[in-house]
Write a protein that holds these residues in place. Structure first.
Motif, PDB file in Angstrom:
ATOM      1  N   TRP A 142      46.639  38.488  48.306  1.00 57.44           N
ATOM      2  CA  TRP A 142      47.132  37.944  47.049  1.00 57.44           C
ATOM      3  C   TRP A 142      46.114  38.228  45.956  1.00 57.44           C
ATOM      4  O   TRP A 142      44.939  37.920  46.084  1.00 57.44           O
ATOM      5  CB  TRP A 142      47.359  36.439  47.165  1.00 57.44           C
ATOM      6  N   ILE A 143      46.605  38.832  44.880  1.00 57.72           N
ATOM      7  CA  ILE A 143      45.771  39.037  43.686  1.00 57.72           C
ATOM      8  C   ILE A 143      46.349  38.138  42.607  1.00 57.72           C
ATOM      9  O   ILE A 143      47.447  38.377  42.098  1.00 57.72           O
ATOM     10  CB  ILE A 143      45.775  40.507  43.238  1.00 57.72           C
ATOM     11  N   ILE A 144      45.612  37.085  42.293  1.00 57.77           N
ATOM     12  CA  ILE A 144      46.130  36.036  41.417  1.00 57.77           C
ATOM     13  C   ILE A 144      45.418  36.101  40.074  1.00 57.77           C
ATOM     14  O   ILE A 144      44.178  36.140  40.020  1.00 57.77           O
ATOM     15  CB  ILE A 144      45.948  34.663  42.078  1.00 57.77           C
ATOM     16  N   ASP A 152      35.862  36.472  35.908  1.00 56.37           N
ATOM     17  CA  ASP A 152      35.200  36.683  37.194  1.00 56.37           C
ATOM     18  C   ASP A 152      36.259  37.028  38.238  1.00 56.37           C
ATOM     19  O   ASP A 152      37.382  36.520  38.182  1.00 56.37           O
ATOM     20  CB  ASP A 152      34.451  35.426  37.641  1.00 56.37           C
ATOM     21  N   VAL A 153      35.886  37.892  39.181  1.00 60.88           N
ATOM     22  CA  VAL A 153      36.756  38.184  40.316  1.00 60.88           C
ATOM     23  C   VAL A 153      36.257  37.344  41.488  1.00 60.88           C
ATOM     24  O   VAL A 153      35.123  37.502  41.945  1.00 60.88           O
ATOM     25  CB  VAL A 153      36.741  39.680  40.675  1.00 60.88           C
ATOM     26  N   ILE A 154      37.120  36.433  41.949  1.00 58.05           N
ATOM     27  CA  ILE A 154      36.737  35.452  42.960  1.00 58.05           C
ATOM     28  C   ILE A 154      37.448  35.769  44.275  1.00 58.05           C
ATOM     29  O   ILE A 154      38.649  36.025  44.303  1.00 58.05           O
ATOM     30  CB  ILE A 154      37.095  34.026  42.508  1.00 58.05           C
ATOM     31  N   ARG A 174      32.007  34.856  44.062  1.00 59.47           N
ATOM     32  CA  ARG A 174      32.233  35.809  42.975  1.00 59.47           C
ATOM     33  C   ARG A 174      31.841  37.212  43.457  1.00 59.47           C
ATOM     34  O   ARG A 174      30.678  37.476  43.762  1.00 59.47           O
ATOM     35  CB  ARG A 174      31.418  35.429  41.749  1.00 59.47           C
ATOM     36  N   VAL A 175      32.831  38.092  43.520  1.00 61.03           N
ATOM     37  CA  VAL A 175      32.595  39.450  44.032  1.00 61.03           C
ATOM     38  C   VAL A 175      32.734  40.507  42.945  1.00 61.03           C
ATOM     39  O   VAL A 175      32.517  41.702  43.211  1.00 61.03           O
ATOM     40  CB  VAL A 175      33.567  39.771  45.187  1.00 61.03           C
ATOM     41  N   SER A 188      41.153  36.663  43.092  1.00 60.56           N
ATOM     42  CA  SER A 188      41.734  36.081  41.879  1.00 60.56           C
ATOM     43  C   SER A 188      40.846  36.364  40.678  1.00 60.56           C
ATOM     44  O   SER A 188      39.618  36.405  40.793  1.00 60.56           O
ATOM     45  CB  SER A 188      41.931  34.569  42.044  1.00 60.56           C
ATOM     46  N   PHE A 189      41.511  36.584  39.551  1.00 63.63           N
ATOM     47  CA  PHE A 189      40.802  36.681  38.278  1.00 63.63           C
ATOM     48  C   PHE A 189      40.695  35.265  37.723  1.00 63.63           C
ATOM     49  O   PHE A 189      41.708  34.601  37.494  1.00 63.63           O
ATOM     50  CB  PHE A 189      41.553  37.596  37.319  1.00 63.63           C
ATOM     51  N   SER A 190      39.479  34.835  37.516  1.00 59.78           N
ATOM     52  CA  SER A 190      39.244  33.473  37.052  1.00 59.78           C
ATOM     53  C   SER A 190      38.495  33.513  35.735  1.00 59.78           C
ATOM     54  O   SER A 190      37.765  34.464  35.445  1.00 59.78           O
ATOM     55  CB  SER A 190      38.433  32.700  38.099  1.00 59.78           C
TER      56      SER A 190
END
Length: 788
Positions: free
Chosen positions: A224-226, A398-400, A414-415, A251-253
């Protein structure tokens, strides 16, 4: 608020206070709540503020897209600054329509670029797309879909989910929606699904995943890419959070940094001491306890207030500062710094004698805008905060990577980072090795493609009527190569390279020419050297026996010239062996043409001399005066000069030159001599052939003359061999390429020269060496007598 009120350098002698209002789930509630905050809360009639104790200077809120426009329309009337930390509605960026709105998050459009780059990084080209049925979802489909197609990423399926309120009236419609989403996830083969929408619109997706995971015991094991619009971890009630399905989610946060002392502050929260809005409600349902005093009965046990928030699962409460919390934190500080700047400006005016005061009755919310627009400060996380021209922060995303555990704990790592302010090429960064995937993939990077990749050495062929991501693979044709997977077409190698066996790499071509070191070159060079030595031996024997009758009878001068020309013919073969250079290319064909013309001219001169000598022996014949050295020398010089003139014209107009032939052979670069002018080359050969034919014709008709004076038979046979060799040379030469073409010419040179040497001189050599008794004057006279 605690940090600001304790800060002696920020708003000194001023206390910030706050009020909470419910973020309504509908437009009517938003309008009512907004008016309540502005007026009714202070028991004031509409458009009147009767309470003078303090001013309401700004409103901070996170609104869903359904009601995100209702509050601004009302608050814009009063020019009240509104700092939004949760609304991604693209319409709020319109400063003409919403001039008082400041967004504590970046524009959502960089997310679209980040999504594309994330998919490209992991090589995912076959994805599902789930979006909410609202303006934000429409903006996503309108903007992201073309970008995906532009980068050869296909949408396997696309599902638009209605918001919860639209289906609230019918339970059957809700079940149909859940069932439809479940069927799509079950049948489609895409492993990667991009999700865009708010928490209300995505409630159906969460319910679907929960149903499959908890009821049917079949969790949807996808990647899932949220996107940042849905804070999927914050779920109530916690029992319906599908832990297994969301394991390994990317996920993009909203960007967040660690704020010192934040977790310590959270640890001190206590419902018995805190005035936070709804803290009793949250506490009761989070810890499954009851507050009888507030008539909250969530469980049998009562809340003590000593429960620790750190003990709650991540799906219920996160101890770290989330993206939304970080946005609220920066929003409060932005208002505080704007107020401080406004008060400082008033203080400066007062120092200059301009009438100014700190009285709160003399400040109004609209005065805060000029300071908010230009505010720039560093927060306690040492990050610079400021608004761009559209009233938005430029902090990025951030990409989480979210990892879930059976005990309901959640670990967020956070990646990656999406920073629009970074330099070109560094705006999106990700550490793929740090990502923990869903356990289904056994920590091997998942694949999501319509078909298997085309291996290097192949190219894609799109299937008729299907998307570009669904294709067949065809091997590159001869001379073509593809270096990478999924190449759209094969490419030619550079001219000096050729494809390897698998057509996936270009390798250097071998430089090829007829070299002395290879077997064919050794054989031809040895053959030429051997024949040259034989010619020298024959010449030496004839010189030693030049006073003998058989040598004298065959015109020693012509014979010597012929032997020298044949020696040069053999030696000129060495010009054709070895790497061609400028000098060798100039000399090859011209030297060959001249020395062969000299040799054939000598043969023709010998033939004419034989004929004239026989005719001169008849009484009263006038041909006697033509017999002599001058005629033979004239014939040789004349016909040789003609060939010399042709060669001189060739060198003057279009001389031969060395070249690299890179196209005749796939794997070789042929170093050869370009003849410059093919017409001149074949003119040289033609002239030489003409001399040979004339000599053959004359010798053929003179073959029955008496043997004593007659070499015509030998010359006839030698010219027959000579003409046969060069007639077969032309088609053979034209049908070969590279060094074989050179080898054919050398072989023709050696064979024809050897034919002349053998046919003309071998019989005489035989008599001189093995039958010396025949090489006497008496023998010649006897033959002459019988002949007459």
């Amino acid at each position: 608020m605690n940090e600001i009120n304790k800060n002696a350098h920020l708003l000194p002698n001023t206390t910030l206070s706050y009020i909470f209002a419910n973020n309504a789930d509908n437009e009517i509630g938003s309008c009512t709540g907004t008016m309540d905050v502005l007026f009714k809360r202070w028991s004031s009639p509409i458009n009147y503020i009767c309470v003078k104790a303090y001013r309401l200077m700004a409103i901070i809120g996170g609104l869903a897209s359904l009601n995100s426009k209702e509050m601004p329309h009302i608050l814009n009337i009063y020019k009240m600054p509104q700092l939004s930390y949760g609304s991604f509605d693209p319409a709020l960026s319109d400063k003409t329509q919403f001039p008082s709105v400041y967004r504590m998050m970046p524009n959502e459009r960089p997310q679209y670029v980040g999504i594309v780059q994330l998919l490209q990084y992991f090589g995912w080209t076959w994805i599902g797309l789930i979006a909410s049925d609202d303006d934000s979802g429409e903006s996503l489909l309108r903007t992201l879909t073309p970008q995906l197609l532009l980068n050869n990423i296909c949408i396997a399926y696309k599902e638009i989910i209605s918001t919860l309120k639209m289906l609230w009236g019918g339970r059957m419609q809700m079940l149909e929606m859940v069932e439809r989403i479940g069927n799509i996830l079950e049948t489609m083969n895409a492993n990667v699904i991009v999700v865009h929408g708010g928490s209300r619109s995505m409630a159906f997706l969460r319910m679907t995943l929960y149903s499959h995971e908890k009821v049917e015991m079949k969790p949807k094991e996808k990647v899932w890419i949220i996107m940042a619009q849905w804070d999927f971890v914050s779920v109530y009630p916690r029992e319906i959070f599908p832990l297994k399905s969301f394991n390994g989610t990317l996920s993009f946060s909203l960007h967040a940094n660690d704020v010192p002392e934040y977790e310590d502050f959270v640890e001190t929260l206590n419902p018995n001491e805190s005035t936070l809005y709804y803290i009793y409600w949250f506490w009761a349902y989070a810890f499954r306890c009851s507050f009888p005093i507030f008539k909250l009965y969530a469980h049998t046990a009562n809340c003590t207030g000593k429960e620790r928030l750190r003990s709650l699962p991540g799906a219920v409460f996160e101890m770290g500062m989330s993206g939304q919390s970080y946005s609220i934190y920066n929003a409060v500080y932005a208002v505080a710094h704007a107020l401080h700047a406004m008060f400082s400006s008033r203080a400066k005016k007062k120092a200059k004698g301009v009438r100014a005061t700190w009285n709160l009755l003399n400040i109004y919310p609209w005065q805060l805008h000029s300071f908010l627009k230009h505010i720039r400060f560093n927060n306690n996380a040492e990050e610079e905060i400021f608004f761009d021209a559209n009233g938005e922060l430029t902090t990025g995303y951030d990409v989480i990577n979210t990892i879930t555990f059976p005990n309901e704990s959640i670990h967020k790592v956070r990646v990656g980072r999406l920073n629009p302010q970074a330099t070109e090429g560094k705006q999106f960064t990700i550490n793929g090795s740090a990502v923990v995937w869903h356990h289904k993939f056994k920590q091997i990077q998942p694949q999501s493609r319509c078909v298997e990749s085309c291996r290097p050495g192949h190219s894609k062929i799109v299937r008729q009527g299907e998307q570009i991501c669904c294709y067949d693979c065809a091997q590159c044709s001869e001379g073509m190569v593809s270096h990478l997977e999924d190449e759209d077409h094969c490419n030619k190698c550079p001219e000096d390279q050729h494809p390897n066996k698998n057509h996936d790499h270009c390798i250097p071509k071998h430089v090829v020419y007829l070299a002395y070191g290879e077997p064919l070159g050794i054989i031809l060079a040895s053959f030429a050297l051997f024949l040259s030595l034989i010619t020298l031996v024959v010449m030496w024997i004839f010189i030693q026996n030049q006073e003998t009758p058989i040598v004298k009878a065959n015109n020693w001068n012509i014979t010597c010239t012929l032997l020298i020309s044949l020696l040069l013919c053999f030696l000129c073969s060495f010009l054709f062996i070895g790497e061609p250079g400028k000098i060798t290319c100039l000399l090859r064909q011209t030297v060959f043409g001249i020395v062969f013309s000299l040799a054939v001219s000598c043969v023709l001169a010998k033939t004419i001399t034989v004929v004239l000598a026989f005719m001169a022996t008849k009484p009263g014949n006038r041909m006697r005066k033509w017999v002599g050295k001058r005629l033979a020398v004239s014939v040789i010089i004349l016909f040789t000069l003609i060939q010399l003139g042709i060669c001189a014209l060739w060198l003057a107009t279009s001389p031969p030159f060395p070249e690299f032939d890179m196209h005749s052979q796939t794997t070789q670069i042929i170093v050869q001599c370009n003849e410059g002018s093919a017409a001149m080359f074949y003119t040289v050969l033609g002239y030489m052939g003409l001399l040979a034919i004339i000599s053959f014709t004359v010798a053929f008709f003179a073959r029955k003359l008496p043997d004593t004076f007659n070499e015509a038979k030998l010359i006839t046979f030698s010219m027959l061999v000579f003409c046969s060799v060069w007639l077969s040379f032309v088609p053979t030469y034209l049908s070969t390429k590279g060094k074989l073409m050179v080898a054919v010419e050398i072989f023709s040179i050696l064979t024809s020269s050897a034919g002349l040497l053998g046919c003309i001189f071998l019989p005489k050599f035989y008599i001189i060496i093995l039958r010396p008794e025949l090489n006497t004057r008496d023998q010649l006279v006897r033959k002459q007598y019988y002949a007459t």
